[in-house]
Scaffold this motif. Sequence first.
Motif, short mmCIF file in Angstrom:
data_model
loop_
_atom_site.label_atom_id
_atom_site.label_comp_id
_atom_site.label_asym_id
_atom_site.label_seq_id
_atom_site.Cartn_x
_atom_site.Cartn_y
_atom_site.Cartn_z
N ILE A 57 0.84 -1.20 0.00
CA ILE A 57 0.00 0.00 0.00
C ILE A 57 0.88 1.25 0.00
N GLY A 58 1.88 1.27 0.86
CA GLY A 58 2.77 2.42 0.94
C GLY A 58 3.54 2.66 -0.35
N ALA A 59 4.05 1.60 -0.94
CA ALA A 59 4.80 1.75 -2.19
C ALA A 59 3.89 2.29 -3.29
N TYR A 60 2.65 1.82 -3.32
CA TYR A 60 1.69 2.33 -4.31
C TYR A 60 1.42 3.81 -4.08
N LEU A 61 1.16 4.20 -2.84
CA LEU A 61 0.85 5.60 -2.54
C LEU A 61 2.02 6.52 -2.88
N GLU A 62 3.23 6.11 -2.50
CA GLU A 62 4.38 6.96 -2.77
C GLU A 62 4.67 7.03 -4.27
N THR A 63 4.80 5.89 -4.92
CA THR A 63 5.14 5.87 -6.33
C THR A 63 4.01 6.41 -7.20
N GLY A 64 2.79 5.97 -6.91
CA GLY A 64 1.65 6.41 -7.71
C GLY A 64 1.45 7.92 -7.63
N SER A 65 1.56 8.48 -6.44
CA SER A 65 1.37 9.92 -6.30
C SER A 65 2.47 10.69 -7.02
N GLU A 66 3.69 10.20 -6.95
CA GLU A 66 4.79 10.88 -7.63
C GLU A 66 4.65 10.79 -9.15
N LYS A 79 2.72 25.03 -15.39
CA LYS A 79 3.92 25.65 -14.82
C LYS A 79 3.54 26.61 -13.70
N GLY A 80 4.19 26.44 -12.55
CA GLY A 80 3.95 27.33 -11.42
C GLY A 80 2.71 27.00 -10.60
N LYS A 81 2.07 25.88 -10.89
CA LYS A 81 0.86 25.48 -10.16
C LYS A 81 1.15 24.27 -9.28
N PRO A 82 0.53 24.21 -8.10
CA PRO A 82 0.69 23.00 -7.27
C PRO A 82 -0.22 21.90 -7.81
N TYR A 83 0.22 20.67 -7.66
CA TYR A 83 -0.61 19.54 -8.06
C TYR A 83 -1.52 19.19 -6.88
N THR A 84 -2.83 19.26 -7.12
CA THR A 84 -3.79 19.09 -6.03
C THR A 84 -4.82 17.99 -6.32
N SER A 85 -4.60 17.19 -7.34
CA SER A 85 -5.57 16.17 -7.74
C SER A 85 -5.04 14.78 -7.42
N GLY A 86 -5.74 13.79 -7.94
CA GLY A 86 -5.31 12.40 -7.78
C GLY A 86 -5.11 12.03 -6.32
N LEU A 87 -4.06 11.30 -6.04
CA LEU A 87 -3.77 10.88 -4.67
C LEU A 87 -3.46 12.07 -3.77
N ILE A 94 0.83 12.97 0.51
CA ILE A 94 0.53 11.54 0.54
C ILE A 94 1.75 10.70 0.13
N ASN A 95 2.65 11.29 -0.63
CA ASN A 95 3.87 10.57 -0.98
C ASN A 95 4.68 10.26 0.29
N TYR A 96 4.74 11.20 1.23
CA TYR A 96 5.41 10.95 2.50
C TYR A 96 4.63 9.93 3.33
N GLY A 97 3.30 10.01 3.29
CA GLY A 97 2.48 9.02 3.99
C GLY A 97 2.73 7.62 3.45
N GLY A 98 2.85 7.51 2.13
CA GLY A 98 3.17 6.22 1.52
C GLY A 98 4.54 5.72 1.94
N TYR A 99 5.51 6.63 1.97
CA TYR A 99 6.86 6.28 2.42
C TYR A 99 6.82 5.75 3.85
N LEU A 100 6.09 6.46 4.71
CA LEU A 100 5.96 6.02 6.10
C LEU A 100 5.37 4.61 6.17
N LEU A 101 4.32 4.35 5.39
CA LEU A 101 3.67 3.03 5.42
C LEU A 101 4.60 1.92 4.93
N TRP A 102 5.31 2.15 3.83
CA TRP A 102 6.16 1.06 3.35
C TRP A 102 7.36 0.83 4.25
N ARG A 103 7.88 1.89 4.87
CA ARG A 103 8.98 1.71 5.83
C ARG A 103 8.50 0.92 7.05
#
Length: 163
Positions: A57-66, A79-87, A94-103
């Motif tokens: 689950i963590g690997a999916y959240l981290e990799t998928g979100s990235e 350009k110059g916009k934050p990504y606010t969709s998807g995961l 959520i990429n950090y949350g995924g990292y936390l879960l897989w660790r």
Amino acid sequence: MNDSLLPSFALQVSIFNTVCNSLNTLLFTIAATSAAGPSESLTSSPQLLLGSALYLIGAYLETGSEMQRKAFKQDTRNKGKPYTSGLFGWARHINYGGYLLWRVGFATAGWGWVGAAVAGAWFSFYFSQKAVPFLDHYCQGKYGDEWARFKKNVPYRLLPGIY
């Protein structure tokens, strides 16, 4: 704020990841090969099952979100916009949350419950007290009102429904 990563910090991250990955791999291999005795199977170990599930689950959240964010950033209209969709629509980091879960999953499978507690405590502290506040400050400076709206619309920082 400077967007570049200092070589000394990159080296520290590389060493940390190399040590953690090596220890986790060694301990996971020992746990996986010793868990399945003549009358046992790998599925009889709750630590291996839970650890494997958290890892996947963590690997999916981290990799998928990235991957989602990378596709967004490659479009020049963004350009110059934050990504606010998807995961990232579930949690701002959520990429950090995924990292936390897989660790934590890797530690659970390899080190057992104590390893899970240590990894969970360490990464929860690090992300909640260091990385996320730093990144929130950075993003606020870079994206301004867009980031403020994002924070209002997505209240969770690491994992939806948790933090």
